[in-house]
Design a protein around this motif. Structure first.
Motif, short mmCIF file in Angstrom:
data_model
loop_
_atom_site.label_atom_id
_atom_site.label_comp_id
_atom_site.label_asym_id
_atom_site.label_seq_id
_atom_site.Cartn_x
_atom_site.Cartn_y
_atom_site.Cartn_z
N TYR A 265 -45.44 24.15 31.77
CA TYR A 265 -44.45 24.61 32.66
C TYR A 265 -45.11 25.68 33.57
O TYR A 265 -44.78 25.91 34.90
CB TYR A 265 -43.50 25.44 31.73
N THR A 266 -46.28 26.31 33.13
CA THR A 266 -46.77 27.27 33.99
C THR A 266 -47.34 26.37 35.14
O THR A 266 -47.49 26.99 36.24
CB THR A 266 -47.75 28.09 33.08
N LYS A 267 -48.14 25.53 34.86
CA LYS A 267 -48.68 24.50 35.79
C LYS A 267 -47.89 24.04 36.87
O LYS A 267 -48.08 24.12 37.93
CB LYS A 267 -49.50 23.46 35.20
N TYR A 268 -46.55 23.51 36.15
CA TYR A 268 -45.50 23.09 37.11
C TYR A 268 -45.04 24.33 38.20
O TYR A 268 -44.89 24.13 39.17
CB TYR A 268 -44.25 22.67 36.47
N GLN A 269 -44.89 25.39 37.56
CA GLN A 269 -44.36 26.67 38.25
C GLN A 269 -45.24 26.92 39.43
O GLN A 269 -45.33 27.22 40.60
CB GLN A 269 -44.25 27.97 37.36
N SER A 270 -46.73 26.75 39.22
CA SER A 270 -47.70 27.19 39.94
C SER A 270 -47.80 26.00 41.20
O SER A 270 -48.07 26.62 42.39
CB SER A 270 -49.19 27.36 39.17
N ALA A 271 -47.67 24.85 40.82
CA ALA A 271 -47.99 23.60 41.73
C ALA A 271 -46.64 23.73 42.72
O ALA A 271 -46.88 23.35 43.96
CB ALA A 271 -47.96 22.32 40.88
N THR A 272 -45.49 24.27 42.26
CA THR A 272 -44.26 24.20 43.50
C THR A 272 -44.13 25.43 43.92
O THR A 272 -43.28 25.34 44.99
CB THR A 272 -42.82 24.00 42.42
N GLY A 273 -44.67 26.51 43.64
CA GLY A 273 -44.52 27.88 44.04
C GLY A 273 -43.27 28.47 43.77
O GLY A 273 -42.86 29.49 44.39
N ALA A 274 -42.57 27.86 42.57
CA ALA A 274 -41.30 28.41 42.43
C ALA A 274 -41.44 29.89 41.81
O ALA A 274 -42.44 30.24 41.14
CB ALA A 274 -40.73 27.65 41.56
N THR A 275 -40.41 30.51 41.85
CA THR A 275 -40.32 31.89 41.31
C THR A 275 -39.19 32.10 40.14
O THR A 275 -38.34 31.31 40.36
CB THR A 275 -40.03 33.12 42.21
N LEU A 276 -39.29 32.76 39.28
CA LEU A 276 -38.47 33.05 38.19
C LEU A 276 -37.25 33.73 38.32
O LEU A 276 -37.09 34.60 39.04
CB LEU A 276 -38.92 33.43 36.86
N ASP A 277 -36.09 33.22 38.45
CA ASP A 277 -34.91 33.87 38.48
C ASP A 277 -34.27 34.51 37.36
O ASP A 277 -33.80 33.85 36.45
CB ASP A 277 -33.72 32.63 39.16
N ARG A 278 -34.39 35.66 37.45
CA ARG A 278 -33.87 36.39 36.25
C ARG A 278 -32.31 36.15 35.87
O ARG A 278 -32.18 36.28 34.56
CB ARG A 278 -34.00 37.90 36.46
N THR A 279 -31.64 36.08 36.78
CA THR A 279 -30.08 35.94 36.46
C THR A 279 -29.90 34.55 35.59
O THR A 279 -29.29 34.69 34.44
CB THR A 279 -29.12 35.83 37.65
N THR A 280 -30.55 33.58 35.94
CA THR A 280 -30.15 32.27 35.27
C THR A 280 -31.38 31.93 34.33
O THR A 280 -30.88 31.13 33.51
CB THR A 280 -30.04 31.10 36.33
N GLY A 281 -32.44 32.60 34.51
CA GLY A 281 -33.56 32.07 33.77
C GLY A 281 -34.30 30.70 34.37
O GLY A 281 -35.32 30.33 33.74
N LEU A 282 -33.77 30.33 35.40
CA LEU A 282 -34.37 28.95 35.84
C LEU A 282 -35.34 29.28 36.98
O LEU A 282 -35.31 30.48 37.73
CB LEU A 282 -33.00 28.30 36.51
N LEU A 283 -36.28 28.36 37.38
CA LEU A 283 -37.16 28.49 38.66
C LEU A 283 -36.16 28.26 39.58
O LEU A 283 -35.34 27.41 39.66
CB LEU A 283 -38.18 27.42 38.36
N ARG A 284 -36.76 29.11 40.79
CA ARG A 284 -35.90 28.87 42.06
C ARG A 284 -37.03 28.69 43.26
O ARG A 284 -38.00 29.13 43.16
CB ARG A 284 -35.16 30.13 42.36
N VAL A 285 -36.55 27.62 43.98
CA VAL A 285 -37.33 27.78 45.20
C VAL A 285 -36.70 27.80 46.60
O VAL A 285 -35.56 27.86 46.47
CB VAL A 285 -37.93 26.02 45.29
N THR A 286 -37.76 28.07 47.64
CA THR A 286 -36.87 28.16 48.81
C THR A 286 -36.74 26.73 49.63
O THR A 286 -37.33 25.86 48.87
CB THR A 286 -37.92 29.05 49.94
N LEU A 287 -35.92 26.82 50.62
CA LEU A 287 -35.69 25.58 51.26
C LEU A 287 -36.97 24.67 51.71
O LEU A 287 -37.23 23.69 51.47
CB LEU A 287 -34.92 25.73 52.32
N THR A 288 -37.96 25.50 52.30
CA THR A 288 -39.31 25.18 52.73
C THR A 288 -40.01 24.61 51.52
O THR A 288 -40.76 23.42 51.49
CB THR A 288 -39.92 26.28 53.21
N GLN A 289 -40.07 25.41 50.30
CA GLN A 289 -40.43 25.00 49.13
C GLN A 289 -39.93 23.38 48.61
O GLN A 289 -40.72 22.61 48.00
CB GLN A 289 -40.89 25.99 48.02
#
Length: 400
Positions: free
Chosen positions: A285-309
């Motif tokens: 999961y940590t590798k996937y987050q790093s590879a996608t550039g996603a940030t943790l959304d505290r409200t939902t607990g899910l990873l979040r990406v920008t439109l560019t990402q």
């Protein structure tokens, strides 16, 4: 006469054919299933439910069983009794007891027989306890199983908006659920379909389709074979894993790559209709987050990406045997039309890959949940101890 070499070749070929499992196609026994979002408080916490289920799955033998995600569930209309009362039951490949009474009360008819046995299942974030009955169970268009064991709940928790579960997991998951018979197993719906001669192979095909609505009949169970209209190309099978505890469920071995980067080396995990997200061991999961550039959304607990990402996302590849099942960028995100049901924002893009909560190497290092199964047809084959996958017309859909 055949030359010796030709005869040997012929015999070897015949043995090879005999050893190859025969695929049963186009079974007539189908049951529509619908995805339902249960939001009694207005929003749902997918991650909380899925991680609770994952923890219970990994602790098999120390905690009783596991919890199908009642927040997002696949539900089938199942008839019990004669005349039948229809119950809305969660379809769960991760548990094997079938039971009713969480919402709609059990209606006794002439086919209802109490065994007097107490039955209890603790699902981690839910539970039920009651009495075992045998009764007639109707699936689909009038196809009936006689003397099917069902639990009739006197108490239940965590099952808002549904009546119980139809369990299509392995038989061993029923062991110990009869309170007074700790070593006894209970024949499942699939077992009885086979022993009563209704199906010729203990096979269940599962078709889901991506949907962006809160309630949609977007799936189908096929008992005794597969529905060739629901997939494209060829079904490919992989043997069930022997690694514990994944081996206790519909467990397989796979590796996962993001683009060309390995984020999880080949390991054991499970395929599970009762988990919504795709959960990966914490290091993956940590590798996937790093590879996608996603940030943790505290409200939902899910990873979040920008439109560019999002535009830069690569395929997430599930490598099973010699086959690769590629989850496209669109397949890696939650349906944006349903963001508010997570407590999220309409303007955000949330990823459906998340943290299993434990590192790899513990015998259950991934869960391919509903969001994987909505893109690939799956087959759960007890007869040949294997799981199959195929692409569908929705594998590359952009509905999210």
């Amino acid at each position: 006469m055949f030359p010796a070499a030709s005869l040997l070749t012929t015999l070897l070929l015949a043995m090879s054919i005999a050893a190859s499992p025969v695929e049963v196609r186009d079974s007539p026994i189908t049951l529509p299933i619908a995805r339902r979002l249960n939001t009694p408080s207005g929003t749902i916490n997918l991650l909380e439910h899925d991680q609770a289920r994952a923890a219970s799955l990994k602790n098999v033998g120390t905690s009783t069983l596991l919890s199908p995600t009642e927040a997002v569930s696949y539900v089938a209309a199942v008839g019990v009794g004669s005349p039948a009362t229809t119950y809305q039951l969660i379809v769960d490949t991760g548990s094997s007891n079938t039971w009713v009474g969480a919402n709609t009360a059990y209606v006794k008819t002439s086919t209802s027989v109490s065994t007097g046995q107490p039955v209890t299942v603790d699902y981690g974030s839910g539970s039920f306890s009651g009495t075992e009955y045998t009764d007639t169970v109707t699936l689909g268009s009038g196809l009936t199983i006689t003397a099917q064991s069902i639990g009739v709940a006197s108490t239940s928790t965590g099952f808002t908006g549904v009546d119980g579960i139809v369990g299509i997991g392995p038989l061993d998951l029923t062991e110990g659920t009869l309170t007074n018979e700790q070593t006894t197993t209970i024949p499942t719906v699939t077992d009885n379909l086979y022993t009563q001669g209704i199906i010729s192979e203990m096979v269940v095909g599962v078709s889901f389709e991506p949907t962006s609505t809160t309630l949609s009949t977007n799936g189908e169970l096929t008992f005794g074979g597969t529905d060739a209209t629901k997939y494209t190309g060829t079904l490919a099978y992989t043997p069930l894993t022997t690694t514990y505890p994944a081996s206790y469920y519909w467990g397989i071995n796979e590796s996962i790559t993001y683009g060309s980067t390995t984020i999880l080396a080949e390991t054991a995990g499970i395929v599970d209709t009762g988990t919504t997200l795709i959960l990966l061991a914490s290091n993956a999961y940590t590798k996937y987050q790093s590879a996608t550039g996603a940030t943790l959304d505290r409200t939902t607990g899910l990873l979040r990406v920008t439109l560019t990402q999002y535009d830069a996302l690569q395929n997430l590849n599930f490598n099973v045997g010699s086959n690769t099942y590629a989850l496209t960028p669109n397949g890696q995100i939650w349906p944006r039309a349903l963001n508010t049901y997570l407590g999220g924002s309409n303007s955000y893009i949330y990823l459906i890959v998340n943290n299993l909560g434990t590192p790899s190497g513990e015998g259950l290092d991934f869960i391919n949940g509903q969001t994987f199964l909505e893109r690939f047809y799956s087959v759960f084959d007890t007869t040949n101890a294997r799981v199959g996958f195929a692409t569908t017309s929705y594998t590359d859909a952009t509905t999210n």
